[in-house]
Each structure stands twice: as C-alpha cells, then as structure tokens.
Design a protein around this motif. Structure first.
Motif, mmCIF file in Angstrom:
data_model
loop_
_atom_site.group_PDB
_atom_site.id
_atom_site.type_symbol
_atom_site.label_atom_id
_atom_site.label_comp_id
_atom_site.label_asym_id
_atom_site.label_seq_id
_atom_site.Cartn_x
_atom_site.Cartn_y
_atom_site.Cartn_z
ATOM 1 N N LYS A 20 -2.298 14.144 -2.523
ATOM 2 C CA LYS A 20 -3.159 12.971 -2.669
ATOM 3 C C LYS A 20 -4.115 12.866 -1.487
ATOM 4 C CE LYS A 20 -4.487 8.907 -4.232
ATOM 5 N NZ LYS A 20 -5.276 8.734 -5.425
ATOM 6 N N ARG A 21 -3.632 13.169 -0.279
ATOM 7 C CA ARG A 21 -4.508 13.137 0.891
ATOM 8 C C ARG A 21 -5.692 14.084 0.695
ATOM 9 N NH1 ARG A 21 0.533 12.878 4.187
ATOM 10 N NH2 ARG A 21 0.475 15.140 4.380
ATOM 11 N N ARG A 67 0.853 -1.192 0.000
ATOM 12 C CA ARG A 67 0.000 0.000 0.000
ATOM 13 C C ARG A 67 0.889 1.242 0.000
ATOM 14 N NH1 ARG A 67 -4.723 -0.058 -1.311
ATOM 15 N NH2 ARG A 67 -5.537 1.177 0.371
ATOM 16 N N PRO A 68 0.333 2.434 -0.269
ATOM 17 C CA PRO A 68 1.176 3.637 -0.339
ATOM 18 C C PRO A 68 2.012 3.915 0.911
ATOM 19 C CG PRO A 68 -0.963 4.097 -1.293
ATOM 20 C CD PRO A 68 -1.048 2.713 -0.674
ATOM 21 N N TYR A 121 -8.045 12.831 -2.147
ATOM 22 C CA TYR A 121 -8.791 11.641 -1.731
ATOM 23 C C TYR A 121 -9.875 12.009 -0.719
ATOM 24 C CZ TYR A 121 -8.780 6.541 -2.117
ATOM 25 O OH TYR A 121 -9.098 5.242 -2.420
ATOM 26 N N ASN A 150 -9.278 2.365 2.940
ATOM 27 C CA ASN A 150 -8.351 3.282 2.276
ATOM 28 C C ASN A 150 -8.202 4.608 3.004
ATOM 29 O OD1 ASN A 150 -7.656 1.603 0.125
ATOM 30 N ND2 ASN A 150 -9.340 2.324 -1.133
ATOM 31 N N HIS A 175 -0.775 8.688 4.258
ATOM 32 C CA HIS A 175 -0.404 8.674 2.839
ATOM 33 C C HIS A 175 0.799 9.592 2.639
ATOM 34 C CE1 HIS A 175 -0.484 8.898 -1.487
ATOM 35 N NE2 HIS A 175 -1.334 7.887 -1.488
#
Length: 194
Positions: free
Chosen positions: A152-153, A46-47, A156, A140, A147
């Motif tokens: 991206k946080r 995962r990331p 998302y 997720n 993350h």
C-alpha cells in the motif's frame, strides 16, 4: 525534509494557536465543524492506529499554517472532507448544517464511482476544493512509512506522484512540499523499505 503536521495536539490547542490568525466568526464555525466531524467519525482510526480526527485537524493545519487559508467554508470543508465518504452522513446533511459552498467543496473531494474517474475529475476542481484535497493527501502521505502494509505504501506513493504532484504545480507551498516529499520517499517507487 518537508514539514510534518500534527493533529494529535487536538482542536483546543489549535484553536488557541489560531486566535490571532482567524476571526471569531471563523473560529466559531470551526468549533461547530470539529464537533460534527468528531461525532460522525466516532472512534474510527487511521491505518497506523491514530484517531481519525487527527487527520482532519492536520488537513486544517496545512491550510491555515502553510497555505495561509482564512476562508471559513474552505476550512470547514477540510474538517468535513471525509464525512460523506466514510460515515453515513449525506451531502444534504452537510449542506443543511454548513451551507451550499462548504457542501460543494466536500462534494468535490468525496470519492464516487471508480478511483481513476475520481482522480481525473480533480483536474477540473475549483481552486478551493483542490486546496482541500491537496491538504488531505498531504496529511495522508506525510507519514506514509508508518502505513502497516508495504504494498500500500508503494501504491500510494506512485498514485501521489502521478496525480497530486502535478496538481500541486504552481501552488506555492503545495508545490514545494510535494516536490520535497517525492524526493524523500523515492525509494518507495522501487518498493524498497527504508
């Protein structure tokens, strides 16, 4: 603060925990799905670096422990929900090994085409497929702050609020969890780092 689910305990520990909640046939079906998912996802991470299987087990944990799901096909779909999207596995392989219904549910939650069309299609998903997807997204985003990429946080967070919070409405546990999560992570909307 919303509950956090932890797949790092592994399948043997979860299986033992579920001995009194799930019948023997369902547990055997899950043994097969876990083995298949582990073999297909291999050493994917995962990331934030955790083994991919932990995410799959978290989705299962959400459904069994929080949503009260007992249907073997739905639970297998939770374990297999990324196998077509993220590995060379085909939906026909899933169908051949796990049956039509599990494959149909996996198909519903597998991204195909552009992201906006995929997210819009979830509004027509059957309840069981939507439960799998809500459990997937919950896993997720429950640790979204880990993350590695701040942009991206924030993206998302916004996507979850725009798409998944409305999909969770009227769905008991999911509605409350996503509402609490949204409030706790509201700083991400503004791009703040907590």
């Amino acid at each position: 603060m919303p509950r956090t689910f932890d797949g790092s305990v592994g399948w043997p520990a979860l299986r033992e925990r579920y001995r009194d909640r799930l019948d023997a046939g369902t547990l055997a079906a899950l043994d097969d799905a876990v083995a298949f998912a582990v073999a297909r996802h291999g050493d994917q991470r995962r990331p934030a670096g955790e083994p991919y299987v932990e995410h799959l087990l978290e989705a299962l944990e959400v459904l069994v422990e929080a949503a009260g799901e007992r249907d073997a096909d739905v639970l297998r779909a939770a374990l297999l929900h990324d196998v077509v999207e993220d590995t060379p596995t085909t939906l026909e392989e899933v169908r051949s090994r796990f049956g039509d219904r599990t494959a149909e549910l996996v198909g519903w939650v597998t991204k195909s085409g552009d992201r906006e069309s995929y997210l819009a299609s979830l509004r027509q998903a059957p309840d069981a497929a939507l439960a799998v997807k809500l459990a997937d997204r919950l896993s997720n985003v429950q640790r979204l702050r880990t993350h590695p990429r701040p942009a991206k946080r924030a993206a998302y967070y916004r996507e979850t609020v725009a798409t998944f919070v409305p999909l969770a409405a009227g769905r008991g546990f999911f509605e409350q969890w996503y509402r609490d999560w949204q409030a706790e992570h509201a700083d991400l909307e503004r791009g703040e780092q907590a």
